[in-house]
Design a protein around this motif. Sequence first.
Motif, PDB file in Angstrom:
ATOM      1  N   ILE A   1    -120.029  21.526  26.140  1.00  0.00           N
ATOM      2  CA  ILE A   1    -119.858  21.542  24.678  1.00  0.00           C
ATOM      3  C   ILE A   1    -120.610  22.729  24.090  1.00  0.00           C
ATOM      4  CG2 ILE A   1    -120.458  20.335  22.527  1.00  0.00           C
ATOM      5  CD1 ILE A   1    -119.784  17.700  24.056  1.00  0.00           C
ATOM      6  N   GLN A   2    -121.841  22.943  24.539  1.00  0.00           N
ATOM      7  CA  GLN A   2    -122.622  24.089  24.055  1.00  0.00           C
ATOM      8  C   GLN A   2    -121.915  25.404  24.374  1.00  0.00           C
ATOM      9  OE1 GLN A   2    -126.436  23.653  25.952  1.00  0.00           O
ATOM     10  NE2 GLN A   2    -127.117  22.025  24.570  1.00  0.00           N
ATOM     11  N   ASN A   3    -121.422  25.542  25.584  1.00  0.00           N
ATOM     12  CA  ASN A   3    -120.722  26.760  25.982  1.00  0.00           C
ATOM     13  C   ASN A   3    -119.453  26.968  25.153  1.00  0.00           C
ATOM     14  OD1 ASN A   3    -122.641  27.395  27.925  1.00  0.00           O
ATOM     15  ND2 ASN A   3    -121.497  26.434  29.592  1.00  0.00           N
ATOM     16  N   LEU A   4    -118.748  25.886  24.876  1.00  0.00           N
ATOM     17  CA  LEU A   4    -117.538  25.994  24.058  1.00  0.00           C
ATOM     18  C   LEU A   4    -117.868  26.365  22.611  1.00  0.00           C
ATOM     19  CD1 LEU A   4    -115.441  23.000  25.438  1.00  0.00           C
ATOM     20  CD2 LEU A   4    -114.898  25.437  25.648  1.00  0.00           C
ATOM     21  N   GLN A   5    -118.988  25.858  22.100  1.00  0.00           N
ATOM     22  CA  GLN A   5    -119.393  26.222  20.742  1.00  0.00           C
ATOM     23  C   GLN A   5    -119.756  27.705  20.658  1.00  0.00           C
ATOM     24  OE1 GLN A   5    -122.415  23.215  20.144  1.00  0.00           O
ATOM     25  NE2 GLN A   5    -121.031  21.938  18.927  1.00  0.00           N
ATOM     26  N   VAL A   6    -120.416  28.222  21.683  1.00  0.00           N
ATOM     27  CA  VAL A   6    -120.736  29.658  21.728  1.00  0.00           C
ATOM     28  C   VAL A   6    -119.443  30.465  21.765  1.00  0.00           C
ATOM     29  CG1 VAL A   6    -121.736  31.476  23.182  1.00  0.00           C
ATOM     30  CG2 VAL A   6    -123.018  29.373  22.757  1.00  0.00           C
TER      31      VAL A   6
END
Length: 138
Positions: free
Chosen positions: A103-108
């Motif tokens: 999720i963090q990687n997708l938000q970035v």
Amino acid sequence: MLANTSEPLLIGKVQKLSGVPIRTIRYYETLGIIKPLGRTESGYRKFSQDILARLSFIKRAQKLGLSLQEIGSILQVYDDGEAPCDQIHYQLENKILEIEKQIQNLQVLQNELKELLLGWKSVSNKPSNMICPNIQKN
């Protein structure tokens, strides 16, 4: 009327009762996560009634994000006569951590794409040294 519960199930019956395709059942056998009782004289795989619960567990565990390798290790614990619930708990906690990281990687990535689109410039002529300057600029 139900068949005798001690009567072995042929692979076609297992497929019908479980909804798992025959090809998948064979694949699971090659991975060692299911085992037939043996074969009929004509070569058909025979399974115990327990195969249905095992296939149901495999399907549910896959839906929860566990790999077949992880499922195999859980089933090995079970086959060794132990309850694998603690191992499953640990693996599901790890799945949550993996999902949070994804999720963090997708938000970035989402933020990067938004910034890229904010500065987007239309290019009417084919650039000579780049495919798309909007993406390739540093």
